[in-house]
Write a protein that holds these residues in place. Structure first.
Motif, PDB file in Angstrom:
ATOM      1  N   ASP A 196      -8.057  13.534   0.403  1.00  0.00           N
ATOM      2  CA  ASP A 196      -9.384  13.016   0.740  1.00  0.00           C
ATOM      3  C   ASP A 196      -9.846  13.553   2.091  1.00  0.00           C
ATOM      4  N   GLU A 211      -1.200   0.841   8.274  1.00  0.00           N
ATOM      5  CA  GLU A 211      -2.471   1.544   8.106  1.00  0.00           C
ATOM      6  C   GLU A 211      -2.770   2.409   9.317  1.00  0.00           C
ATOM      7  N   THR A 238       0.839  -1.198   0.000  1.00  0.00           N
ATOM      8  CA  THR A 238       0.000   0.000   0.000  1.00  0.00           C
ATOM      9  C   THR A 238       0.875   1.248   0.000  1.00  0.00           C
ATOM     10  N   ARG A 268      -4.522  10.386   0.359  1.00  0.00           N
ATOM     11  CA  ARG A 268      -5.282  10.288   1.613  1.00  0.00           C
ATOM     12  C   ARG A 268      -5.418  11.649   2.282  1.00  0.00           C
ATOM     13  N   THR A 300      -3.089   6.449   9.107  1.00  0.00           N
ATOM     14  CA  THR A 300      -4.346   7.104   9.466  1.00  0.00           C
ATOM     15  C   THR A 300      -4.121   8.188  10.506  1.00  0.00           C
ATOM     16  N   GLU A 303       0.224   7.495  -2.380  1.00  0.00           N
ATOM     17  CA  GLU A 303      -0.860   7.011  -1.523  1.00  0.00           C
ATOM     18  C   GLU A 303      -1.142   7.968  -0.370  1.00  0.00           C
ATOM     19  N   VAL A 338      -2.393  11.242   8.865  1.00  0.00           N
ATOM     20  CA  VAL A 338      -3.298  12.045   8.049  1.00  0.00           C
ATOM     21  C   VAL A 338      -4.215  12.880   8.939  1.00  0.00           C
ATOM     22  N   ARG A 396     -10.644   7.479  -7.104  1.00  0.00           N
ATOM     23  CA  ARG A 396     -11.126   8.054  -5.842  1.00  0.00           C
ATOM     24  C   ARG A 396     -11.764   9.422  -6.033  1.00  0.00           C
TER      25      ARG A 396
END
Length: 250
Positions: free
Chosen positions: A53, A19, A12, A50, A23, A46, A26, A80
């Motif tokens: 987003d 992950e 990823t 994020r 997270t 990636e 971000v 996305r």
């Protein structure tokens, strides 16, 4: 006959980043509401995607020299619904005229900002130039968890020396000297390293096991064995620090 060998499809992120950590990063970076985001050595971007987003008002730029990774980034961005908010440029970041941006990402890519050996100090100074005074920089950089032995260095990348990296304290000192204060300091865990290094080779390892007589098998086997040997040499010795840096306005 052209054969498309598996390449990093099991990853990823192109680095030891879980992950859960991504997270949290971000979420922490989004609190500052950056309007512009610049990703140096973005790969398939990636983390940049994020952030975009998470911050709907932001636009982003990713810079990298790998056309295949950038194509993957563009595909992901379109899927996305972020394609109109991101520019992905195939170009060198050395002396780049991009920025200043409210948030600059540079994960495992300080070599993209400097031709110095090691690039760390010069790259950190470049990152200070590329970020706005009220912005943030997230840099991921290698550091020695302990001094490497001669035997360990001999098994790492070609020409590896003890001067290739600093220890964590030395790395933080360099960031301060470059004009930052460290807001957040974290380091990749052994599990993150193992997931990254396993995922880095997993697709090719499976392909090789299933195609042992393929004309590309010998060179693929040699490459995989060489990389695994390098990993075993720096495992537990080389770390990755993720530093969230705030410009020092002194």
């Amino acid at each position: 006959m052209t054969v498309d060998l598996p390449r990093l499809a099991r990853l990823t992120f192109h680095g030891p980043l879980s992950e859960a950590r991504a997270t949290a990063m971000v979420q922490r970076l989004a609190v500052n509401h950056p309007r512009t985001v610049l990703d140096i050595g973005c790969g398939w971007a990636e983390l940049l995607l994020r952030v975009l987003d998470a911050v709907p008002e932001a636009t982003g730029t990713g810079v990298d020299l790998n056309a295949e990774d950038l194509a993957r980034a563009r595909k992901n961005a379109e899927e996305r619904g972020l394609g109109h908010r991101v520019e992905l440029a195939e170009e060198s970041a050395v002396g780049t005229g991009r920025g200043p941006a409210d948030l600059v990402l540079c994960l495992g890519a300080t070599q993209a900002l400097s031709e110095a050996e090691p690039p760390t100090a010069e790259a950190l100074r470049a990152l200070r130039r590329l970020v706005t005074d009220r912005g943030r920089v997230l840099v991921g950089e290698g550091f020695w968890q302990r001094p490497p032995t001669g035997a360990e260095l001999a098994g790492m990348w070609p020409g590896a020396t003890a001067e290739d990296h600093y220890d964590l304290g030395g790395l933080l000192d360099l960031a301060v000297e470059a004009g930052f204060r460290p807001e957040w300091t974290e380091t990749a865990s052994p599990q993150e390293w193992e997931e990254f290094e396993s995922g880095y080779q997993a697709g090719l390892e499976v392909w090789l096991a299933q195609h042992p007589d393929h004309p590309l098998a010998p060179e693929t086997r040699a490459r995989l064995d060489r990389h695994r040997g390098q990993w075993m040499s720096y495992r537990g010795v080389l770390g990755i620090a993720y530093l969230t840096l705030v410009p020092d306005l002194r």
